[in-house]
Design a protein around this motif. Sequence first.
Motif, PDB file in Angstrom:
ATOM      1  N   ARG A 217      -5.322 -76.689  61.770  1.00 21.91           N
ATOM      2  CA  ARG A 217      -4.375 -77.637  61.181  1.00 21.91           C
ATOM      3  C   ARG A 217      -3.751 -78.529  62.243  1.00 21.91           C
ATOM      4  NH1 ARG A 217      -1.661 -73.260  57.089  1.00 21.91           N
ATOM      5  NH2 ARG A 217      -3.111 -73.544  55.335  1.00 21.91           N
ATOM      6  N   LYS A 218      -3.431 -77.958  63.381  1.00 20.61           N
ATOM      7  CA  LYS A 218      -2.856 -78.761  64.461  1.00 20.61           C
ATOM      8  C   LYS A 218      -3.855 -79.796  64.959  1.00 20.61           C
ATOM      9  CE  LYS A 218       0.589 -75.501  66.182  1.00 20.61           C
ATOM     10  NZ  LYS A 218       1.070 -74.704  67.341  1.00 20.61           N
ATOM     11  N   ARG A 219      -5.112 -79.389  65.094  1.00 29.26           N
ATOM     12  CA  ARG A 219      -6.137 -80.345  65.536  1.00 29.26           C
ATOM     13  C   ARG A 219      -6.364 -81.431  64.488  1.00 29.26           C
ATOM     14  NH1 ARG A 219      -9.034 -75.290  67.443  1.00 29.26           N
ATOM     15  NH2 ARG A 219      -8.643 -75.224  69.682  1.00 29.26           N
ATOM     16  N   ALA A 220      -6.325 -81.033  63.222  1.00 31.15           N
ATOM     17  CA  ALA A 220      -6.506 -82.008  62.147  1.00 31.15           C
ATOM     18  C   ALA A 220      -5.358 -83.015  62.134  1.00 31.15           C
ATOM     19  CB  ALA A 220      -6.597 -81.287  60.804  1.00 31.15           C
ATOM     20  N   ASP A 221      -4.129 -82.523  62.292  1.00 28.44           N
ATOM     21  CA  ASP A 221      -2.973 -83.422  62.298  1.00 28.44           C
ATOM     22  C   ASP A 221      -3.014 -84.368  63.496  1.00 28.44           C
ATOM     23  OD1 ASP A 221      -2.048 -82.202  60.023  1.00 28.44           O
ATOM     24  OD2 ASP A 221      -0.599 -80.914  61.056  1.00 28.44           O
ATOM     25  N   ALA A 222      -3.417 -83.821  64.653  1.00 24.50           N
ATOM     26  CA  ALA A 222      -3.447 -84.640  65.866  1.00 24.50           C
ATOM     27  C   ALA A 222      -4.481 -85.749  65.788  1.00 24.50           C
ATOM     28  CB  ALA A 222      -3.715 -83.754  67.081  1.00 24.50           C
ATOM     29  N   SER A 223      -5.561 -85.515  65.053  1.00 26.55           N
ATOM     30  CA  SER A 223      -6.645 -86.500  64.959  1.00 26.55           C
ATOM     31  C   SER A 223      -6.663 -87.240  63.616  1.00 26.55           C
ATOM     32  CB  SER A 223      -7.992 -85.812  65.190  1.00 26.55           C
ATOM     33  OG  SER A 223      -8.211 -84.785  64.233  1.00 26.55           O
ATOM     34  N   ASN A 224      -5.660 -86.935  62.773  1.00 27.65           N
ATOM     35  CA  ASN A 224      -5.556 -87.573  61.457  1.00 27.65           C
ATOM     36  C   ASN A 224      -6.835 -87.377  60.641  1.00 27.65           C
ATOM     37  OD1 ASN A 224      -4.173 -88.992  59.452  1.00 27.65           O
ATOM     38  ND2 ASN A 224      -5.015 -90.967  60.116  1.00 27.65           N
ATOM     39  N   ARG A 225      -7.294 -86.134  60.629  1.00 28.29           N
ATOM     40  CA  ARG A 225      -8.510 -85.800  59.896  1.00 28.29           C
ATOM     41  C   ARG A 225      -8.246 -84.628  58.965  1.00 28.29           C
ATOM     42  NH1 ARG A 225     -12.784 -84.421  64.185  1.00 28.29           N
ATOM     43  NH2 ARG A 225     -14.202 -84.524  62.407  1.00 28.29           N
ATOM     44  N   ALA A 226      -9.175 -84.368  58.077  1.00 25.18           N
ATOM     45  CA  ALA A 226      -9.045 -83.243  57.157  1.00 25.18           C
ATOM     46  C   ALA A 226      -9.369 -81.932  57.876  1.00 25.18           C
ATOM     47  CB  ALA A 226      -9.989 -83.430  55.971  1.00 25.18           C
TER      48      ALA A 226
END
Length: 263
Positions: free
Chosen positions: A201-210
């Motif tokens: 989730r943190k990686r998704a939020d940081a990259s604005n991805r699902a």
Amino acid sequence: MDLMLKGKSVFVAAASKGLGKAVALQYAKEGARLTIASRNMEDLANARNEILVLTGVEATIVRMDASDGEDIRHAIRIAAEANGGLDVLVTNAGGPPAGTFIDMDDADWTKGFELTLMSTIRMIREALPYLKAAPDGGRIVNLASVSVKQPIDGLILSNVFRAGVNSLAKSLASELAGDGILINMVSPGRISTDRIVELDRKRADASNRAVEDIQAEAAKQIPLGRPGTPEEFARHAVFYGSFANTYVTGQSLLVDGGMVKGL
């Protein structure tokens, strides 16, 4: 295979959920007498009830903050008193915060050191008198991460301090062999736990991805094409920390589906 764990006293740290709970459950299935520790007593009680329902083993529970030396001393003593000594120690702690080098200040480094490396040192130190007195020798299993072999981007604290745990285990393998104590590391790759979901989730939020895209990409990096399950990981950890293991010490086993490519 008989792992020769029936009636053995086993202490598992950070066992209220995730990999620690899976390992504790597997020890209970083998008939061990179990003590589990964690910071959250409600989660611990839930884990104890789940283990009791699934195996019939009623674990002793004790609150322990892995970064607190007094908590560790108390928890190990309770385990030994409850079960007539200690045969197996499984060290474990929640992973330190994610982030890069530039994200971390001195306080972050100190907390990571206390949580990841010093917790292992303290648990082993407190358990050693009991393990040395164990009639069949003792077993120590350090739960770690594949970062001991291959650093993981964005997990600088884990990369540094888990490597220290690996070095500690290798050093202690020689020091403890004369006492009949075997020590090994079992290091998970991508295993389906709440910790992995949180990092995704943190990686998704940081990259604005699902999150689903992050997870699909990660699965492609694993030759077996999927993350492992906590149960799959636990079976390997329990063998290394069993009395069927009589000749493997100072080793670091990666349970990662072939993800790490290094020799």
